[in-house]
Design an enzyme around this catalytic site. Structure first.
Site, short mmCIF file in Angstrom:
data_model
loop_
_atom_site.label_atom_id
_atom_site.label_comp_id
_atom_site.label_asym_id
_atom_site.label_seq_id
_atom_site.Cartn_x
_atom_site.Cartn_y
_atom_site.Cartn_z
N HIS A 112 0.86 0.18 -13.32
CA HIS A 112 1.63 -1.04 -13.61
C HIS A 112 3.11 -0.69 -13.72
CE1 HIS A 112 2.03 -5.16 -15.07
NE2 HIS A 112 2.94 -4.68 -15.91
N GLU A 148 5.87 6.02 -9.66
CA GLU A 148 4.43 5.73 -9.46
C GLU A 148 3.81 6.74 -8.51
OE1 GLU A 148 4.03 1.73 -7.98
OE2 GLU A 148 4.32 0.85 -9.96
N ASN A 177 -5.47 1.75 -13.36
CA ASN A 177 -4.48 0.85 -12.78
C ASN A 177 -3.09 1.44 -12.96
OD1 ASN A 177 -3.46 -1.64 -11.69
ND2 ASN A 177 -2.92 -2.27 -13.76
N GLY A 208 0.78 -1.24 0.00
CA GLY A 208 0.00 0.00 0.00
C GLY A 208 0.81 1.28 0.00
N ARG A 232 -16.14 -15.99 -9.74
CA ARG A 232 -15.55 -14.65 -9.79
C ARG A 232 -16.58 -13.56 -10.12
NH1 ARG A 232 -9.92 -14.75 -9.53
NH2 ARG A 232 -10.03 -12.50 -9.80
C1 GAR Z 1 3.04 -1.35 -7.49
O1 GAR Z 1 4.38 -1.24 -7.86
C2 GAR Z 1 2.17 -1.54 -8.70
O2 GAR Z 1 2.71 -0.97 -9.85
C3 GAR Z 1 2.11 -3.03 -8.82
O3 GAR Z 1 2.05 -3.49 -7.49
C4 GAR Z 1 2.78 -2.61 -6.66
C5 GAR Z 1 1.97 -2.32 -5.42
O4 GAR Z 1 2.72 -1.60 -4.52
N1 GAR Z 1 0.97 -3.42 -9.58
C6 GAR Z 1 0.98 -4.42 -10.44
O5 GAR Z 1 1.94 -5.12 -10.65
C7 GAR Z 1 -0.35 -4.63 -11.15
N2 GAR Z 1 -0.22 -5.54 -12.25
P1 GAR Z 1 2.06 -0.91 -3.25
O6 GAR Z 1 1.17 -1.96 -2.58
O7 GAR Z 1 3.23 -0.54 -2.39
O8 GAR Z 1 1.29 0.27 -3.72
#
Ligand code: GAR
Length: 209
Positions: free
Chosen positions: A117, A182, A115, A19, A73
Site C-alpha cells: 500500500h 515498493e 498487500n 503491473g 462477491r
Molecule cells: C501500487 O503503488 C500499490 O501500492 C497500489 O497500487 C499501485 C499498483 O501499481 N496499491 C494500492 O493502492 C492498494 N490499496 P502497479 O500496478 O504498477 O504495481
C-alpha cells in the site's frame, strides 16, 4: 505458513493495473533461479490491465476474473480461490489489486495474503491513498507491506519505508517515488516469507534474522 524447508514457493499475484510491482517480482524472483520462488499464476479483475501483458511476456499463466460475471462477491472470491488452488500457489500477493475480499476468503488464507500500500498505514487507507496524502499536507509518507485481514488495509504490518513529500509534488511524481521503494520492499518480503522468517504474533510481525 511456509517453513522455508520446502523446495519452491509458488505464489499467485493478483493485479488490476499497470503491473510495475509484478514486473519487479518477475525480474527479481521468478526469473532468478536462485530465488526459490515461482509466480504460478497472475489473476486480474480487469481484462485491460497492462499487468496481464507483462505476465504473458514472461510465459506465466493468466486469468481474468470479473466481478460482473458473478452473482455476488462470495462467488467471485471462490473463483479466485479455485484458480489459486488449481495452480497450487501457497502465498497470495496483491500487487495493485483493487478489490476487497469477503471474510471467508481472508480466513481461508490467513497470514497467506500480502498487500503493498502506497502510504504509511494506518494513515490514508482505501482507494485514493496518494491523493489523500497530498490533500492532507503530511511531510512524510511511504510504503507499507502487510498481511491482509478482514478490514481495509488494517492487517499486521510486515515492513515500511519512508518517502518525503516535496512541495513540488503532484500525485504522479509522489507515487513514482513511492513505487521505487515498493519495488525494493515487495521482493524482499516475499523472500522472507519463502525462507520462513515471518512470524505473526497478534498484530505484530517479527522478521527472524
Ligand atoms: C501500487 O503503488 C500499490 O501500492 C497500489 O497500487 C499501485 C499498483 O501499481 N496499491 C494500492 O493502492 C492498494 N490499496 P502497479 O500496478 O504498477 O504495481
Amino acid at each position: 505458513m511456509h517453513t522455508g524447508k520446502e523446495s519452491k514457493l509458488k505464489i499467485a499475484v493478483l493485479v488490476s493495473g499497470s503491473g510495475t510491482n509484478l514486473q519487479t517480482l518477475i525480474g527479481q524472483l521468478h526469473q532468478d533461479e536462485t530465488s526459490g520462488i515461482e509466480i504460478a499464476v497472475v489473476i486480474s479483475d480487469r481484462p485491460k490491465a497492462y499487468a496481464l501483458a507483462r505476465a504473458e511476456r514472461a510465459s506465466i499463466p493468466t486469468h481474468v476474473v470479473k466481478t460482473q460475471d458473478f452473482e455476488n462477491r462470495l462467488d467471485f472470491d471462490a473463483e479466485i480461490s479455485r484458480l489459486i488452488e488449481h495452480h497450487t500457489a501457497e502465498l497470495v500477493v496483491l500487487a495493485g489489486f483493487m478489490k476487497l475480499f469477503q471474510p471467508p476468503f481472508v480466513r481461508k488464507y490467513r497470514n497467506r495474503i500480502i498487500n503493498v500500500h502506497p502510504t504509511l498505514l494506518p494513515a490514508f487507507p482505501g482507494a485514493h491513498p496518494v491523493a489523500d496524502t497530498l490533500a492532507y499536507g503530511v511531510k512524510f509518507t511511504g510504503v507499507t507491506v502487510h498481511f491482509v485481514d478482514e478490514g481495509v488495509d488494517t492487517g499486521p504490518i510486515i515492513t515500511q519505508a519512508v518517502v518525503p513529500v516535496l512541495d513540488t509534488d503532484d500525485e504522479a511524481s509522489l507515487h513514482n517515488r513511492i513505487q521505487v521503494e515498493e519495488h525494493k520492499l515487495y521482493p524482499q518480503v516475499i523472500k522472507w516469507y519463502a525462507e520462513g522468517k515471518l512470524k505473526v504474533k497478534g498484530r505484530k510481525v517479527i522478521v527472524k534474522q
